[in-house]
Motif scaffolding. Structure first.
Motif, PDB file in Angstrom:
ATOM      1  N   ILE B 287       0.830  -1.210   0.000  1.00  0.00           N
ATOM      2  CA  ILE B 287       0.000   0.000   0.000  1.00  0.00           C
ATOM      3  C   ILE B 287       0.859   1.252   0.000  1.00  0.00           C
ATOM      4  O   ILE B 287       0.581   2.219  -0.712  1.00  0.00           O
ATOM      5  N   GLY B 288       1.931   1.245   0.783  1.00  0.00           N
ATOM      6  CA  GLY B 288       2.795   2.423   0.834  1.00  0.00           C
ATOM      7  C   GLY B 288       3.396   2.731  -0.523  1.00  0.00           C
ATOM      8  O   GLY B 288       3.355   3.871  -0.992  1.00  0.00           O
ATOM      9  N   ASN B 289       3.939   1.703  -1.170  1.00  0.00           N
ATOM     10  CA  ASN B 289       4.622   1.963  -2.439  1.00  0.00           C
ATOM     11  C   ASN B 289       3.657   2.309  -3.553  1.00  0.00           C
ATOM     12  O   ASN B 289       3.955   3.149  -4.394  1.00  0.00           O
ATOM     13  N   VAL B 290       2.483   1.673  -3.555  1.00  0.00           N
ATOM     14  CA  VAL B 290       1.523   1.978  -4.619  1.00  0.00           C
ATOM     15  C   VAL B 290       0.914   3.361  -4.390  1.00  0.00           C
ATOM     16  O   VAL B 290       0.750   4.155  -5.318  1.00  0.00           O
ATOM     17  N   GLY B 291       0.608   3.673  -3.116  1.00  0.00           N
ATOM     18  CA  GLY B 291      -0.024   4.962  -2.814  1.00  0.00           C
ATOM     19  C   GLY B 291       0.872   6.138  -3.151  1.00  0.00           C
ATOM     20  O   GLY B 291       0.397   7.213  -3.511  1.00  0.00           O
ATOM     21  N   ALA B 292       2.186   5.958  -3.015  1.00  0.00           N
ATOM     22  CA  ALA B 292       3.095   7.092  -3.229  1.00  0.00           C
ATOM     23  C   ALA B 292       3.208   7.471  -4.696  1.00  0.00           C
ATOM     24  O   ALA B 292       3.545   8.612  -5.012  1.00  0.00           O
ATOM     25  N   ILE B 293       2.927   6.505  -5.585  1.00  0.00           N
ATOM     26  CA  ILE B 293       3.057   6.807  -7.011  1.00  0.00           C
ATOM     27  C   ILE B 293       2.003   7.836  -7.396  1.00  0.00           C
ATOM     28  O   ILE B 293       0.836   7.701  -7.042  1.00  0.00           O
ATOM     29  N   GLY B 294       2.421   8.856  -8.085  1.00  0.00           N
ATOM     30  CA  GLY B 294       1.459   9.835  -8.584  1.00  0.00           C
ATOM     31  C   GLY B 294       1.103  10.934  -7.603  1.00  0.00           C
ATOM     32  O   GLY B 294       0.217  11.727  -7.880  1.00  0.00           O
ATOM     33  N   GLN B 295       1.775  10.992  -6.442  1.00  0.00           N
ATOM     34  CA  GLN B 295       1.506  12.099  -5.523  1.00  0.00           C
ATOM     35  C   GLN B 295       2.273  13.344  -5.977  1.00  0.00           C
ATOM     36  O   GLN B 295       3.440  13.253  -6.343  1.00  0.00           O
ATOM     37  N   ARG B 296       1.614  14.495  -5.910  1.00  0.00           N
ATOM     38  CA  ARG B 296       2.311  15.736  -6.260  1.00  0.00           C
ATOM     39  C   ARG B 296       2.922  16.404  -5.032  1.00  0.00           C
ATOM     40  O   ARG B 296       3.915  17.106  -5.136  1.00  0.00           O
ATOM     41  N   SER B 297       2.272  16.234  -3.892  1.00  0.00           N
ATOM     42  CA  SER B 297       2.809  16.827  -2.674  1.00  0.00           C
ATOM     43  C   SER B 297       3.947  15.951  -2.140  1.00  0.00           C
ATOM     44  O   SER B 297       3.774  14.752  -1.945  1.00  0.00           O
ATOM     45  N   ILE B 298       5.114  16.570  -1.934  1.00  0.00           N
ATOM     46  CA  ILE B 298       6.263  15.757  -1.514  1.00  0.00           C
ATOM     47  C   ILE B 298       6.055  15.211  -0.107  1.00  0.00           C
ATOM     48  O   ILE B 298       6.426  14.084   0.194  1.00  0.00           O
ATOM     49  N   LYS B 299       5.427  16.016   0.777  1.00  0.00           N
ATOM     50  CA  LYS B 299       5.207  15.529   2.142  1.00  0.00           C
ATOM     51  C   LYS B 299       4.279  14.323   2.134  1.00  0.00           C
ATOM     52  O   LYS B 299       4.452  13.375   2.889  1.00  0.00           O
ATOM     53  N   GLY B 311       6.995  -0.968   6.756  1.00  0.00           N
ATOM     54  CA  GLY B 311       6.864  -2.378   6.423  1.00  0.00           C
ATOM     55  C   GLY B 311       8.215  -3.071   6.361  1.00  0.00           C
ATOM     56  O   GLY B 311       8.389  -4.172   6.884  1.00  0.00           O
ATOM     57  N   TYR B 312       9.222  -2.392   5.761  1.00  0.00           N
ATOM     58  CA  TYR B 312      10.568  -3.003   5.704  1.00  0.00           C
ATOM     59  C   TYR B 312      11.099  -3.211   7.121  1.00  0.00           C
ATOM     60  O   TYR B 312      11.668  -4.252   7.448  1.00  0.00           O
ATOM     61  N   ILE B 393      23.187  -0.644   3.144  1.00  0.00           N
ATOM     62  CA  ILE B 393      23.624  -1.567   4.197  1.00  0.00           C
ATOM     63  C   ILE B 393      22.426  -1.967   5.053  1.00  0.00           C
ATOM     64  O   ILE B 393      22.272  -3.129   5.445  1.00  0.00           O
ATOM     65  N   GLY B 394      21.563  -0.968   5.354  1.00  0.00           N
ATOM     66  CA  GLY B 394      20.397  -1.242   6.185  1.00  0.00           C
ATOM     67  C   GLY B 394      19.500  -2.283   5.553  1.00  0.00           C
ATOM     68  O   GLY B 394      19.076  -3.248   6.195  1.00  0.00           O
ATOM     69  N   LYS B 395      19.227  -2.108   4.262  1.00  0.00           N
ATOM     70  CA  LYS B 395      18.343  -3.063   3.586  1.00  0.00           C
ATOM     71  C   LYS B 395      18.992  -4.430   3.494  1.00  0.00           C
ATOM     72  O   LYS B 395      18.340  -5.463   3.657  1.00  0.00           O
ATOM     73  N   LEU B 396      20.308  -4.418   3.256  1.00  0.00           N
ATOM     74  CA  LEU B 396      21.045  -5.680   3.177  1.00  0.00           C
ATOM     75  C   LEU B 396      20.862  -6.479   4.467  1.00  0.00           C
ATOM     76  O   LEU B 396      20.555  -7.675   4.442  1.00  0.00           O
ATOM     77  N   PHE B 397      21.014  -5.786   5.602  1.00  0.00           N
ATOM     78  CA  PHE B 397      20.869  -6.467   6.898  1.00  0.00           C
ATOM     79  C   PHE B 397      19.474  -7.015   7.098  1.00  0.00           C
ATOM     80  O   PHE B 397      19.289  -8.130   7.580  1.00  0.00           O
ATOM     81  N   LEU B 398      18.482  -6.194   6.733  1.00  0.00           N
ATOM     82  CA  LEU B 398      17.093  -6.638   6.923  1.00  0.00           C
ATOM     83  C   LEU B 398      16.841  -7.888   6.094  1.00  0.00           C
ATOM     84  O   LEU B 398      16.239  -8.859   6.572  1.00  0.00           O
ATOM     85  N   ILE B 399      17.309  -7.858   4.832  1.00  0.00           N
ATOM     86  CA  ILE B 399      17.055  -8.997   3.953  1.00  0.00           C
ATOM     87  C   ILE B 399      17.790 -10.224   4.465  1.00  0.00           C
ATOM     88  O   ILE B 399      17.254 -11.339   4.502  1.00  0.00           O
ATOM     89  N   VAL B 414      10.316  -7.462   0.086  1.00  0.00           N
ATOM     90  CA  VAL B 414      11.056  -6.216   0.326  1.00  0.00           C
ATOM     91  C   VAL B 414      11.744  -5.765  -0.961  1.00  0.00           C
ATOM     92  O   VAL B 414      11.694  -4.582  -1.328  1.00  0.00           O
ATOM     93  N   VAL B 415      12.359  -6.718  -1.671  1.00  0.00           N
ATOM     94  CA  VAL B 415      13.068  -6.343  -2.897  1.00  0.00           C
ATOM     95  C   VAL B 415      12.089  -5.827  -3.944  1.00  0.00           C
ATOM     96  O   VAL B 415      12.329  -4.795  -4.589  1.00  0.00           O
ATOM     97  N   ILE B 416      10.951  -6.525  -4.094  1.00  0.00           N
ATOM     98  CA  ILE B 416       9.958  -6.074  -5.085  1.00  0.00           C
ATOM     99  C   ILE B 416       9.455  -4.681  -4.713  1.00  0.00           C
ATOM    100  O   ILE B 416       9.331  -3.794  -5.566  1.00  0.00           O
ATOM    101  N   GLY B 417       9.198  -4.479  -3.410  1.00  0.00           N
ATOM    102  CA  GLY B 417       8.747  -3.162  -2.950  1.00  0.00           C
ATOM    103  C   GLY B 417       9.758  -2.089  -3.306  1.00  0.00           C
ATOM    104  O   GLY B 417       9.403  -0.991  -3.738  1.00  0.00           O
ATOM    105  N   THR B 418      11.043  -2.400  -3.131  1.00  0.00           N
ATOM    106  CA  THR B 418      12.086  -1.424  -3.451  1.00  0.00           C
ATOM    107  C   THR B 418      12.060  -1.071  -4.929  1.00  0.00           C
ATOM    108  O   THR B 418      12.215   0.093  -5.304  1.00  0.00           O
TER     109      THR B 418
END
Lengths: 99, 515
Positions: B287-299, B311-312, B393-399, B414-418
């Motif tokens: 949901i986070g990654n799909v929702g962010a696509i197409g937002q104009r407001s950076i915040k 989620g990660y 490095i952070g993502k590497l550790f999580l994975i 996680v990788v697909i989300g990235t």
């Protein structure tokens, strides 16, 4: 007296509050429903505290009362501020932020 | 009847005491007429630095304080340090923030310090009571800070929304706590863990319902999907420095407290909650990654990306291991730096471009404002997890933790989300470096009235609070971004020290808390 009555009552209060938060439109009534939910938690805590003959639940209930008061103070402050900006006091109209 | 005074370890409590002292000093200083906003901010920063120093001094300690209500150990200290970093960054970003003028600088910083106090209590709590107190002390000042820019109706709206959803989460959490207390007979994590083991409560309805409600309550606070709807709205409406603070500090501390509750208190039930958390992690990433696509407001975009990042980070909790906890705390630290590196240029552009937080505001700054463009670029690259930045490095550790913990499928998610997240992160980068700078819109609109103030006050305050625009005036904001970006790159190349701290912190969480 059977303590399960109190637990059932507290569950009903919690459900009433939760439904109220979901369906009511006025932020004031929503605040009231949130109070109802917190107090349902308090009732459950006191019931358990009584049945376990343990004081920790009562301490938590006291803390919750303070917290509930703080939340209402902040909530009413924001509602008054919104009223003075002549914003509609209806959560359905709060949609400047959406998308 | 005798009264036994509890033993109080003042050395262990010293970070909290330092914050209380700072709070008092800041409030008193702000009512002295000749003390300006710089002095108030400086006092706040000195207080945060002292607290950080005392926390570092206590590094390595592992003991319970105040009748087993709080516990000082490395993971708590790490969370406190991240929160202090974020709070100090917020102070620097807030110096010219309109919301701080409207609320008064003393009140604004005092609320910030109050929230940090809640974070210290929450990060150290090993008791349901102190957990609840810490969470509320953290949240209630944040509700006010979100609504602090009362001249903008978006700010009021976000404050009210955050209050309602936050309180809903608290009430659910409280009910969950009540059920856990009723089943185990104690509010202490150590006793709860012991009761769950000895009394065979693992399939007790009361306990399971309590755990479920507590997890839902905390998921509301962490904006994990499907309890996330408030996050983009509140992130967009709140004053930008406060958004940065919420995104960084709240997440770090609540995640650590969540880990403590689950692993130190409810560790016996890990087979049950880890699967539930895995589902929450997957939904949040999608949901986070799909929702962010197409937002104009950076915040708003960062709000959605924060849900995905949550989620990660949750993956570190799902695997229930020392390694997972270490990966979680490492990721939280680098996420904090990356976020501050992105938010600092955003604050600067918001004040000078006239586009607000729209993507147009950062278009073309690669050519005109390289000192803003580079930190933002590095921050975004670190959030993506590009090699060379700390985020990698952070993502590497999580994975790695996910694969070692037999959750390989979660690592794949996680990788697909990235990969999906490139869709919106790269759009920010292309706006910075490839688009021409648009003409500034005409924003000379009259200042709106102060909500909640008298009309006369509006008249007298009109215009006086105008924030002077101009690039030369935001050295501190640019500096914050540059320092955080530099730290991100440095930790991407030499991560050893932070890895060691995170590992020590991860080991702390698996230690039993004692009774």
């Amino acid at each position: 007296m059977d303590l399960s009555y109190f637990l059932v009552l507290s569950a009903l209060l919690f459900a009433t509050g939760a439904i109220g938060v979901l369906v009511r439109r006025s932020p004031l009534v929503i605040l009231l429903c949130l109070e109802l939910m917190l107090n349902a938690g308090n009732l459950a805590l006191l019931t358990f505290s009584r049945s376990l003959a343990d004081q920790q639940g009562q301490v938590l209930a006291l803390v919750v009362m303070v917290v509930a008061a703080c939340e209402v103070v902040v909530g009413l402050g924001l509602i008054v501020a919104a009223y003075r900006r002549k914003l509609p006091l209806n959560v359905d109209e709060f949609r400047t932020l959406r998308g | 009847m005798t009264f036994n005074q509890p033993t109080i370890d003042y050395a262990g409590l010293s970070p909290l005491i330092a914050l209380v002292a700072t709070l008092c000093v800041v409030i008193i200083a702000s009512i002295i007429p000749r003390v300006g906003r710089f002095s108030v901010a400086l006092l706040t920063l000195i207080g945060f630095a002292t607290t950080a120093g005392l926390t570092i001094w206590q590094w390595g300690a592992s003991e319970n304080l105040v009748s087993n209500a709080l516990r000082i150990d490395d993971i708590g200290s790490m969370a406190i340090l991240i929160a202090l970093l974020a709070a100090a960054g917020t102070v620097l970003l807030s110096l010219r923030e309109p919301a701080a003028y409207t609320a008064g600088h003393g009140a604004y910083y005092a609320l910030l310090i109050g929230s940090v106090m809640g974070m210290v209590v929450l990060a150290q709590s090993i008791n349901l009571i102190s957990f609840f107190v810490g969470l509320e002390l953290l949240s209630i000042p944040l509700y006010v800070l979100c609504g602090a820019a009362v001249r903008r109706k978006e700010s009021l709206e976000s404050g009210l929304k955050y209050l309602i959803v936050g309180s809903l989460g608290s009430a659910t959490l409280l009910y969950g706590f009540a059920l856990i207390y009723g089943a185990t007979g104690s509010t202490n994590f150590g006793v709860i863990a012991e009761e769950l083991t000895s009394a065979q409560l693992a399939s007790d309805t009361l306990v399971l319902a309590g755990v479920a409600m507590a997890v839902v309550g905390i998921a509301f606070k962490l904006s994990l999907a499907p309890f996330h709807q408030w996050a983009p709205d509140v992130y967009e409406g709140a004053p930008t420095p406060i958004t940065a603070f919420m995104a960084v500090a709240t997440k770090a501390v609540v995640f650590v407290a969540f880990a403590r509750l689950l692993e130190q208190g409810l560790g016996e039930l890990s087979g049950i909650w880890s699967d539930a958390l895995a589902v929450l992690a997957v939904i949040s990433i999608v949901i986070g990654n799909v929702g962010a696509i197409g937002q104009r407001s950076i915040k708003r975009l960062l709000g959605y990306s924060g849900i995905a990042q949550g989620g990660y980070i949750l993956v570190g909790l799902v695997v229930v291991s020392t390694e997972g906890a270490g990966a979680m705390i490492f990721y939280l630290a680098v996420y904090a730096l990356a976020n501050l590196a992105v938010f600092a240029p955003l604050v600067a552009r918001e004040r000078e471009s006239g586009f607000g937080d729209d993507v147009n505001g950062i278009a073309g700054i690669g050519r005109t404002r390289p000192w803003l463009a580079w930190p933002m670029t590095i921050g975004v690259l670190s959030m993506i997890g590009l090699p060379g930045t700390a985020g990698f490095i952070g993502k590497l550790f999580l994975i790695q933790a996910a694969v070692d913990g037999d959750y390989t499928w979660l690592a794949v998610v996680v990788v697909i989300g990235t990969v999906v997240s490139l869709g919106y992160y790269l759009r920010l980068l292309s706006a910075i470096w490839m688009e021409p700078q648009p003409d500034a819109p005409n924003t000379q609109s009259p200042m709106p009235v102060i909500a909640g103030g008298a009309p006369e006050a509006d008249a007298s305050a009109g215009g006086r609070e105008e924030v002077p625009p101009g690039s030369s005036r935001c050295v501190l904001v640019v500096g914050t971004g540059v320092i955080c970006a530099a730290a991100t790159v440095l930790l991407g190349i030499y991560p050893e020290q932070l890895i060691q701290w995170a590992t020590e912190a991860g080991e702390a969480i698996t230690r039993a808390v004692g009774l």
